[in-house]
Write an enzyme that holds these catalytic residues in place. Structure first.
Site, PDB file in Angstrom:
ATOM      1  N   CYS A  80      41.500  44.532  36.732  1.00 53.65           N
ATOM      2  CA  CYS A  80      42.916  44.907  36.707  1.00 53.65           C
ATOM      3  C   CYS A  80      43.263  45.785  37.908  1.00 53.65           C
ATOM      4  CB  CYS A  80      43.238  45.620  35.389  1.00 53.65           C
ATOM      5  SG  CYS A  80      44.871  46.357  35.324  1.00 53.65           S
ATOM      6  N   CYS A  83      45.321  48.966  37.204  1.00 52.78           N
ATOM      7  CA  CYS A  83      44.479  49.987  36.576  1.00 52.78           C
ATOM      8  C   CYS A  83      43.805  50.852  37.634  1.00 52.78           C
ATOM      9  CB  CYS A  83      43.416  49.340  35.692  1.00 52.78           C
ATOM     10  SG  CYS A  83      44.047  48.376  34.310  1.00 52.78           S
TER      11      CYS A  83
END
Length: 326
Positions: A80, A83
């Site tokens: 991700c 993230c």
């Protein structure tokens, strides 16, 4: 996916948690005990303010700890990209807030059950657990100003409603691997416009948010944050005046009608039913041809932008779309 604000009043009870009054009483007892020991009992290192949590240790590391201090949960994954931008900011702020909350990092790939229990639809997703109760904070990469505002609200609620004033931190302890505060990076050329767009979204001014994102993209067509923000703002703008019952009825009555299925897919996505939205449009691609099919395909690509290219559900849907087209 851009930040989606969530109400702090939307408390969701989890299984096996402590009641709020019990948590408050325990916090008061802990403070009294620390005072009897000269105020230094139970002090923790800055390194203890950021922890990795798995399913086996969740009850001890999150639920039990939340009776003493708010626990902020960062749901993340290695693949991700947003993230990787958000997590370091949360880690740095955990140290800066000096024990007013603890940050628990949960890898969703290794802890699917926790992801499902919290109803996480996409990552990054940030929750808090206070006195055993889960509070959704925000979803998607957020700016530091918004994160600070949310954390300030969290610690205020924790103290006023549950009597949780946080942990004592040993200032002389080694910080370990916890990131230290870095000098602020110089503002980028579009930061003010992007911040204006986020503020417009927060205020419900969808037209203003759309225009602010378009202003960025007019000069910088490849700006990822603006592209994602525009996709979300336009989605919210489309469903704002829709009658959900009528949209659902039209979609059920006319399974091969492209506009009806497109409108229903928008509602699916806003409601968090990502796979349903993607599946509906892929099925419609198979049932339609010509301009209608192209309209469905383009809307599906727009919804991919809303969720984010790194989301595995987008990857799977892209493969399914390719099979439907070819």
């Amino acid at each position: 996916m851009q930040p989606r604000n969530m109400s702090m009043s939307g408390v969701v009870d989890l299984a096996a948690v402590k009641a709020a009054q019990e948590a408050k009483a325990k916090a008061e007892q802990a403070r009294a005990e620390a005072a009897r020991q000269g105020g230094g009992g139970g002090a923790v290192s800055p390194a203890d303010l950021v922890i990795d949590v798995d399913e086996a240790g969740f009850e001890r590391d999150v639920l039990q700890r939340s009776t003493e201090v708010p626990v902020v949960i960062d749901f993340w994954a290695e693949w991700c990209q947003p993230c990787k931008q958000l997590s370091p900011v949360l880690e740095r702020l955990a140290v800066e807030y000096n024990g007013r909350f603890v940050l628990a990092r949960i890898d969703v790939d290794a802890n699917q059950m926790l992801m499902q229990q919290f109803g996480v639809q996409g990552i990054p997703a940030v929750f808090a657990v206070v006195a055993g109760q889960a509070l959704p904070l925000f979803q998607g990469a957020a700016g530091e100003a918004q994160i600070r505002q949310t954390l300030d609200q969290l610690v205020t609620v924790a103290e006023q409603r549950f009597g949780l004033t946080g942990l004592a931190v040993d200032a002389d302890a080694e910080p370990g691997n916890v990131p230290q505060a870095a000098p602020a990076a110089p503002a980028g050329p579009y930061d003010a416009l992007l911040e204006a767009a986020v503020q417009a979204l927060d205020a419900g001014d969808l037209g203003g948010a759309v225009q602010a994102y378009k202003n960025v993209l007019s000069d910088d067509p490849g700006n990822t944050e603006a592209k994602l923000g525009l996709a979300q703002a336009e989605l919210l703008q489309r469903v704002q005046s829709a009658d959900p019952q009528q949209v659902r009825k039209d979609a059920a009555d006319k399974p091969g009608d492209a506009p009806a299925q497109i409108a229903a897919a928008d509602l699916d996505l806003v409601g968090g039913h990502v796979e349903d939205a993607f599946g509906r449009l892929i099925d419609t691609v198979q049932r339609t041809a010509g301009d209608e099919r192209e309209a469905v395909r383009l809307r599906l690509l727009e919804l991919f932008e809303v969720v984010g290219a790194d989301d595995p559900r987008v990857t799977a849907a892209r493969r399914a779309l390719a099979r439907a087209l070819f």
